[in-house]
Design a protein around this motif. Structure first.
Motif, PDB file in Angstrom:
ATOM      1  N   GLN A 124      91.517  67.895  10.235  1.00 31.26           N
ATOM      2  CA  GLN A 124      90.485  67.195  10.842  1.00 31.26           C
ATOM      3  C   GLN A 124      91.375  66.792  11.922  1.00 31.26           C
ATOM      4  O   GLN A 124      90.685  67.365  13.669  1.00 31.26           O
ATOM      5  CB  GLN A 124      89.028  66.184  10.771  1.00 31.26           C
ATOM      6  CG  GLN A 124      88.910  66.934   9.461  1.00 31.26           C
ATOM      7  CD  GLN A 124      87.800  65.493   9.134  1.00 31.26           C
ATOM      8  OE1 GLN A 124      88.830  64.397   8.556  1.00 31.26           O
ATOM      9  NE2 GLN A 124      86.523  65.107   9.141  1.00 31.26           N
ATOM     10  N   ALA A 125      92.521  66.461  12.113  1.00 35.63           N
ATOM     11  CA  ALA A 125      93.434  66.078  13.693  1.00 35.63           C
ATOM     12  C   ALA A 125      93.424  67.308  13.888  1.00 35.63           C
ATOM     13  O   ALA A 125      93.876  67.590  14.967  1.00 35.63           O
ATOM     14  CB  ALA A 125      94.535  65.310  12.740  1.00 35.63           C
ATOM     15  N   TYR A 127      92.472  69.839  14.318  1.00 35.49           N
ATOM     16  CA  TYR A 127      91.128  70.971  14.647  1.00 35.49           C
ATOM     17  C   TYR A 127      90.978  69.975  16.399  1.00 35.49           C
ATOM     18  O   TYR A 127      90.456  70.497  17.490  1.00 35.49           O
ATOM     19  CB  TYR A 127      89.623  70.663  14.163  1.00 35.49           C
ATOM     20  CG  TYR A 127      89.593  71.921  13.234  1.00 35.49           C
ATOM     21  CD1 TYR A 127      89.316  72.833  13.548  1.00 35.49           C
ATOM     22  CD2 TYR A 127      89.596  71.858  11.489  1.00 35.49           C
ATOM     23  CE1 TYR A 127      89.627  73.949  12.307  1.00 35.49           C
ATOM     24  CE2 TYR A 127      89.677  72.568  10.361  1.00 35.49           C
ATOM     25  CZ  TYR A 127      89.763  74.182  11.249  1.00 35.49           C
ATOM     26  OH  TYR A 127      89.529  75.186  10.228  1.00 35.49           O
ATOM     27  N   GLN A 128      90.552  68.442  16.157  1.00 33.54           N
ATOM     28  CA  GLN A 128      90.717  67.657  17.872  1.00 33.54           C
ATOM     29  C   GLN A 128      91.896  68.154  17.961  1.00 33.54           C
ATOM     30  O   GLN A 128      91.624  68.443  19.229  1.00 33.54           O
ATOM     31  CB  GLN A 128      90.833  66.820  17.202  1.00 33.54           C
ATOM     32  CG  GLN A 128      90.616  65.465  18.157  1.00 33.54           C
ATOM     33  CD  GLN A 128      90.249  64.328  17.554  1.00 33.54           C
ATOM     34  OE1 GLN A 128      90.007  63.365  16.724  1.00 33.54           O
ATOM     35  NE2 GLN A 128      89.561  63.042  18.409  1.00 33.54           N
ATOM     36  N   LYS A 129      92.795  68.181  17.401  1.00 33.01           N
ATOM     37  CA  LYS A 129      94.218  68.230  18.624  1.00 33.01           C
ATOM     38  C   LYS A 129      93.952  69.482  19.600  1.00 33.01           C
ATOM     39  O   LYS A 129      94.595  69.466  20.314  1.00 33.01           O
ATOM     40  CB  LYS A 129      95.833  68.533  17.814  1.00 33.01           C
ATOM     41  CG  LYS A 129      96.616  69.155  18.463  1.00 33.01           C
ATOM     42  CD  LYS A 129      98.174  68.911  17.561  1.00 33.01           C
ATOM     43  CE  LYS A 129      99.539  69.292  17.906  1.00 33.01           C
ATOM     44  NZ  LYS A 129     100.526  69.543  17.096  1.00 33.01           N
ATOM     45  N   ASN A 131      91.659  71.004  20.310  1.00 28.94           N
ATOM     46  CA  ASN A 131      89.969  71.858  20.555  1.00 28.94           C
ATOM     47  C   ASN A 131      88.946  72.273  20.264  1.00 28.94           C
ATOM     48  O   ASN A 131      88.586  72.648  20.712  1.00 28.94           O
ATOM     49  CB  ASN A 131      90.230  71.027  22.629  1.00 28.94           C
ATOM     50  CG  ASN A 131      88.820  70.205  22.851  1.00 28.94           C
ATOM     51  OD1 ASN A 131      87.696  69.652  22.384  1.00 28.94           O
ATOM     52  ND2 ASN A 131      88.748  71.101  23.969  1.00 28.94           N
ATOM     53  N   ASN A 133      86.188  74.442  18.307  1.00 33.69           N
ATOM     54  CA  ASN A 133      84.504  74.446  17.973  1.00 33.69           C
ATOM     55  C   ASN A 133      84.823  74.112  16.495  1.00 33.69           C
ATOM     56  O   ASN A 133      84.796  75.547  15.730  1.00 33.69           O
ATOM     57  CB  ASN A 133      84.103  75.342  18.637  1.00 33.69           C
ATOM     58  CG  ASN A 133      83.817  75.181  19.833  1.00 33.69           C
ATOM     59  OD1 ASN A 133      84.191  74.569  20.440  1.00 33.69           O
ATOM     60  ND2 ASN A 133      83.328  77.023  20.931  1.00 33.69           N
TER      61      ASN A 133
END
Length: 161
Positions: A124-125, A127-129, A131, A133
């Motif tokens: 999850q980190a 994917y967030q790093k 950005n 979808n």
């Protein structure tokens, strides 16, 4: 620009040409399998659970829930890939990738396993790093894909038929 042919070109710096992600992509395009060490295989979640469930489109997936997701995408005529490597330096694979909208789908199935939860947070980190979808699905949501997935996909411009 080439002075003889007037064709424009790009000269990439060595730092880009030698990145592991680029070299892996080139190997993938050429069909070259990168040899894995035994310890990589033993520690990898992907090798722990063999892909034995066959979806309607021919993909072999690792769980019944992933088979339901794959079949749903196939029946909705949504082009997708299963277990695609993310275009990043880190060695990470998504459960599903939808090129239209550049959407990644992750199914989280093992909520009671500490190692799995740690890996989930790490993914999850990442994917967030970057950005990316991301659509995240749980067991309860997989049982109700017809109601949930079209709305989630629409947020990224992907229409289900």
């Amino acid at each position: 620009m080439n002075s003889r042919s007037s064709i424009p070109y790009v000269r990439w710096p060595e730092s880009i040409l030698n990145t592991e992600a680029l070299l892996d992509s080139i190997d993938n395009i050429k069909g070259v399998d990168k040899p894995k060490t035994d310890s990589d295989k033993m520690n990898s979640f992907r090798h722990k659970f063999e892909a034995t469930h066959r979806a309607a489109d021919g993909h072999f997936v690792r769980s019944k829930a992933e088979m339901l997701i794959d079949n749903w995408l196939y029946m909705a005529e949504i082009v997708h890939a299963y277990e695609r490597k993310l275009p990043i330096e880190e060695e990470m694979y998504c459960d599903f990738y939808i090129p239209t909208g550049k959407v990644y789908i992750e199914f989280w199935g093992y909520d009671n396993d500490e190692k799995y939860l740690a890996r989930k947070q790490q993914k999850q980190a990442i994917y967030q790093k970057y950005n990316f979808n991301l659509i995240e699905l749980t067991d309860a949501e997989v049982l109700n894909l017809d109601d949930i997935l079209p709305r989630m996909l629409l947020k990224f411009g992907v229409q289900a038929y």
